[in-house]
Motif scaffolding. Structure first.
Motif, PDB file in Angstrom:
ATOM      1  N   ASN A  70     -13.779  -2.580 -17.429  1.00 31.47           N
ATOM      2  CA  ASN A  70     -14.818  -1.761 -16.922  1.00 31.47           C
ATOM      3  C   ASN A  70     -13.955  -0.717 -16.344  1.00 31.47           C
ATOM      4  N   SER A  71     -14.167   0.625 -16.868  1.00 31.21           N
ATOM      5  CA  SER A  71     -13.519   1.817 -16.090  1.00 31.21           C
ATOM      6  C   SER A  71     -13.909   2.029 -14.713  1.00 31.21           C
ATOM      7  N   ALA A  72     -15.167   1.565 -14.459  1.00 22.94           N
ATOM      8  CA  ALA A  72     -15.563   1.710 -13.067  1.00 22.94           C
ATOM      9  C   ALA A  72     -15.078   0.785 -12.005  1.00 22.94           C
ATOM     10  N   ASP A  73     -14.798  -0.281 -12.754  1.00 27.27           N
ATOM     11  CA  ASP A  73     -13.989  -1.115 -11.812  1.00 27.27           C
ATOM     12  C   ASP A  73     -12.468  -0.797 -11.458  1.00 27.27           C
ATOM     13  N   PHE A  74     -12.128  -0.484 -12.701  1.00 22.99           N
ATOM     14  CA  PHE A  74     -10.632   0.001 -12.590  1.00 22.99           C
ATOM     15  C   PHE A  74     -10.430   1.129 -11.653  1.00 22.99           C
ATOM     16  N   VAL A  75     -11.085   2.173 -11.498  1.00 26.58           N
ATOM     17  CA  VAL A  75     -10.724   3.186 -10.760  1.00 26.58           C
ATOM     18  C   VAL A  75     -11.211   2.978  -9.310  1.00 26.58           C
ATOM     19  N   LEU A  76     -12.226   1.846  -8.987  1.00 25.75           N
ATOM     20  CA  LEU A  76     -12.070   1.271  -7.602  1.00 25.75           C
ATOM     21  C   LEU A  76     -10.912   0.548  -7.612  1.00 25.75           C
ATOM     22  N   GLU A  77     -10.432  -0.245  -8.159  1.00 28.26           N
ATOM     23  CA  GLU A  77      -9.291  -0.802  -7.833  1.00 28.26           C
ATOM     24  C   GLU A  77      -7.964   0.025  -7.700  1.00 28.26           C
ATOM     25  N   PHE A  78      -7.867   1.028  -8.280  1.00 30.17           N
ATOM     26  CA  PHE A  78      -7.146   2.075  -7.997  1.00 30.17           C
ATOM     27  C   PHE A  78      -7.017   2.682  -6.722  1.00 30.17           C
ATOM     28  N   ALA A  79      -8.240   2.772  -6.295  1.00 27.39           N
ATOM     29  CA  ALA A  79      -8.399   3.588  -5.009  1.00 27.39           C
ATOM     30  C   ALA A  79      -8.092   2.293  -3.715  1.00 27.39           C
ATOM     31  N   THR A  80      -8.417   1.228  -4.310  1.00 27.98           N
ATOM     32  CA  THR A  80      -8.168   0.190  -3.347  1.00 27.98           C
ATOM     33  C   THR A  80      -6.542  -0.289  -3.095  1.00 27.98           C
ATOM     34  N   ALA A  81      -5.999   0.214  -4.122  1.00 24.47           N
ATOM     35  CA  ALA A  81      -4.468  -0.226  -4.346  1.00 24.47           C
ATOM     36  C   ALA A  81      -3.711   0.617  -3.295  1.00 24.47           C
ATOM     37  N   THR A  82      -4.303   2.034  -3.563  1.00 23.91           N
ATOM     38  CA  THR A  82      -3.850   2.907  -2.486  1.00 23.91           C
ATOM     39  C   THR A  82      -4.120   2.739  -0.867  1.00 23.91           C
ATOM     40  N   SER A  83      -5.214   2.242  -0.841  1.00 21.26           N
ATOM     41  CA  SER A  83      -5.608   1.801   0.697  1.00 21.26           C
ATOM     42  C   SER A  83      -4.702   0.771   1.116  1.00 21.26           C
ATOM     43  N   LYS A  84      -4.428  -0.119  -0.006  1.00 28.92           N
ATOM     44  CA  LYS A  84      -3.269  -1.451   0.605  1.00 28.92           C
ATOM     45  C   LYS A  84      -1.844  -0.925   0.836  1.00 28.92           C
ATOM     46  N   LEU A  85      -1.753   0.428   0.163  1.00 30.44           N
ATOM     47  CA  LEU A  85      -0.261   1.010   0.335  1.00 30.44           C
ATOM     48  C   LEU A  85      -0.370   1.442   1.553  1.00 30.44           C
ATOM     49  N   GLU A  86      -1.345   1.865   2.251  1.00 23.84           N
ATOM     50  CA  GLU A  86      -1.419   2.516   3.664  1.00 23.84           C
ATOM     51  C   GLU A  86      -1.211   1.695   4.455  1.00 23.84           C
ATOM     52  N   GLU A  87      -2.054   0.467   4.304  1.00 25.33           N
ATOM     53  CA  GLU A  87      -1.934  -0.697   5.306  1.00 25.33           C
ATOM     54  C   GLU A  87      -0.766  -1.267   5.345  1.00 25.33           C
ATOM     55  N   ASP A  88       0.137  -1.505   4.084  1.00 28.35           N
ATOM     56  CA  ASP A  88       1.408  -1.817   4.250  1.00 28.35           C
ATOM     57  C   ASP A  88       2.617  -1.050   5.013  1.00 28.35           C
ATOM     58  N   LYS A  89       2.273   0.411   4.821  1.00 26.59           N
ATOM     59  CA  LYS A  89       3.170   1.106   5.724  1.00 26.59           C
ATOM     60  C   LYS A  89       2.923   1.159   7.102  1.00 26.59           C
ATOM     61  N   ASN A  90       1.626   0.559   7.438  1.00 30.50           N
ATOM     62  CA  ASN A  90       1.346   0.693   8.976  1.00 30.50           C
ATOM     63  C   ASN A  90       1.981  -0.881   9.356  1.00 30.50           C
TER      64      ASN A  90
END
Length: 474
Positions: A70-90
């Motif tokens: 599902n393309s809608a689920d995929f773009v949400l996962e893309f945004a979630t992945a970037t959020s996890k990168l920010e958390e890992d950086k912290n």
């Protein structure tokens, strides 16, 4: 959503919130704003046909959607992945602070060992040389141990610094995927961002001669449209969602009509028959008001929705009131007909059997039902709680019944209560049916029904109390 998209195509600004949209609905949108949890824009631009434009941007950053996803689920996962990168950086920053604290603990241990050295040197003079040798050996041992810990700490710092420097190009926790900074920078350097920025700052983005439409009315639709839409919704609620309650109302009305019609079956035109007609008319009018009790809970179920929609200016309160009355009309018509046929003809209420009188009986019964339903709906709208509305309606209904002139005749009502007789709905309904349906009938007395009235010469004379219908309802 097709309707909303059609409105947007007419130049209207549409703001809507959709939680976890399906793929079909997601592809109806023209543009997509995708943000991480830290509020950083990772994509803002056209979605494209079948979301190809947005997916192509994700693919350039190493995020490829599998077939059948599902393309809608995929773009949400893309945004979630970037959020996890920010958390890992912290999280990396927290680990560096922990290493600094470890280094501080090492220096603390060195200070402790120095104090031990001073205490050892202060022991007896006779053992001075031996003490000095022990202190020297102990000091060298602790110094070597401290240097080892310090070297280990420096090595950890060096590893973290190296990984941090490498994170400028590739984060060590992304398994080869770009970091957050690279994702944000990739969007800013993309053609989609440039196109969006150019459209916003374009001189013709808002024409200089553009004038926003002036809203002169509170509601967007006319009054008759509001009534029609509310009635359609109420009809669906009554005849579809509350179908069982509707069937029960109709069955109850039929049972009561059959019961009352067979209980007063074949009323004669003698004195007992005259009083039975009066009782039949009274109980028929009384039963017509029972349906109002069943509608009070329905109004309370819809009150929360009404308050929300009325504050939003969806429709006027008067249109909602008209829709409530208009919706219940078919039900009242059905109940009137179901009751009238089995209840009117078997008792021989009108021995002349004229259809005009039967239609008048139906008309009066129907409008009395409408009056009691309107009272019940008014109480449901005015009272703060459902239980209070039912109790108040339980007071109003017996009040109209008591002062209808049947239980207590008008001549016996005290002067300070006579006003209640003139405002009683039941009184006017009973009087109307009595004069129009039963009016013009004559009654007779059996020999044992005559009242013996004494005369002046010592004799008595028989008197028939009721000979016309007008005397019956005086």
């Amino acid at each position: 959503m097709n309707f909303v998209k059609g409105l947007a195509g007419q130049g209207r600004t549409i703001i809507c919130t959709i939680h976890q949209p399906g793929e079909e609905i997601f592809k109806m949108f023209d543009n997509l704003l995708l943000m991480s949890t830290q509020g950083r824009t990772v994509y803002f631009g056209e979605i494209g046909e079948n979301a190809e434009t947005a997916l192509a941007h994700c693919k350039t950053l190493g995020y490829t959607m599998e077939d059948g996803r599902n393309s809608a689920d995929f773009v949400l996962e893309f945004a979630t992945a970037t959020s996890k990168l920010e958390e890992d950086k912290n999280d990396d920053g927290m680990e560096i602070d922990e290493f600094d604290s470890d280094a501080g603990s090492v220096s603390g241990e060195e200070q402790e060992e120095d104090s031990v050295v001073e205490e050892t040197e202060g022991e007896g003079e006779g053992e001075e040389r031996e003490g000095e040798a022990k202190v020297k050996n102990s000091g060298e041992h602790h110094r070597e141990e401290a240097e080892g810990k310090s070297g280990h700490t420096k090595e950890k710092r060096q590893n973290i610094d190296e990984s941090k420097c490498e994170g400028d190009e590739k984060s060590p926790r992304t398994n080869g995927l770009p970091s957050v900074e690279e994702i944000v920078k990739a969007y800013r350097d993309s053609s989609s961002a440039s196109q969006t920025f150019d459209e916003i700052i374009a001189p013709n983005f808002i024409p200089p001669d553009f004038k926003p439409p002036e809203v002169t009315v509170k509601n967007a639709t006319p009054f008759y449209t509001q009534v029609a839409q509310n009635m359609q919704r109420e009809m669906t609620s009554l005849f579809v969602r509350r179908k069982n309650e509707l069937i029960f109302q109709l069955v109850r009305t039929l049972i009561f009509g059959i019961f009352l019609g067979t209980f007063f079956i074949v009323m004669r035109r003698e004195q007992d028959g005259a009083r039975s007609r009066e009782s039949f008319i009274f109980f028929s009018v009384l039963f017509s008001g029972f349906i109002g009790f069943a509608l009070i809970p329905v109004i309370f179920q819809e009150r929360a929705v009404f308050y929300h929609e009325q504050q939003s200016g969806t429709y006027r309160p008067l249109s909602y009131a008209f829709s409530l009355i208009g919706t219940v009309m078919p039900l009242l018509v059905a109940c009137t007909l179901i009751y009238a046929f089995p209840a009117y003809w078997p008792p021989n209420l009108d021995p002349r059997h004229t259809w005009t009188r039967f239609l008048f009986f139906i008309l009066i019964y129907f409008w009395v039902s409408v009056a009691f339903v309107a009272i019940a709906q008014f109480l449901a709208a005015a009272m703060p709680a459902e239980g209070i509305a039912i109790m108040v309606n339980g007071i109003v209904f017996p009040f109209f019944t008591l002062f209808a002139g049947f239980i207590i005749s008008r001549q016996d009502i005290r002067g300070w209560w006579i006003w209640a007789y003139w405002i009683s709905i039941v009184h006017y309904a009973v009087e109307a049916i009595s004069l129009e349906v039963v009016g013009g009938l004559t009654f007779y007395c059996k020999p044992e029904q005559f009242l013996q009235v004494p005369l002046g010469d010592g004799t008595t004379r028989g008197y028939c109390p009721i000979t016309t219908s007008e005397q019956l309802f005086e």
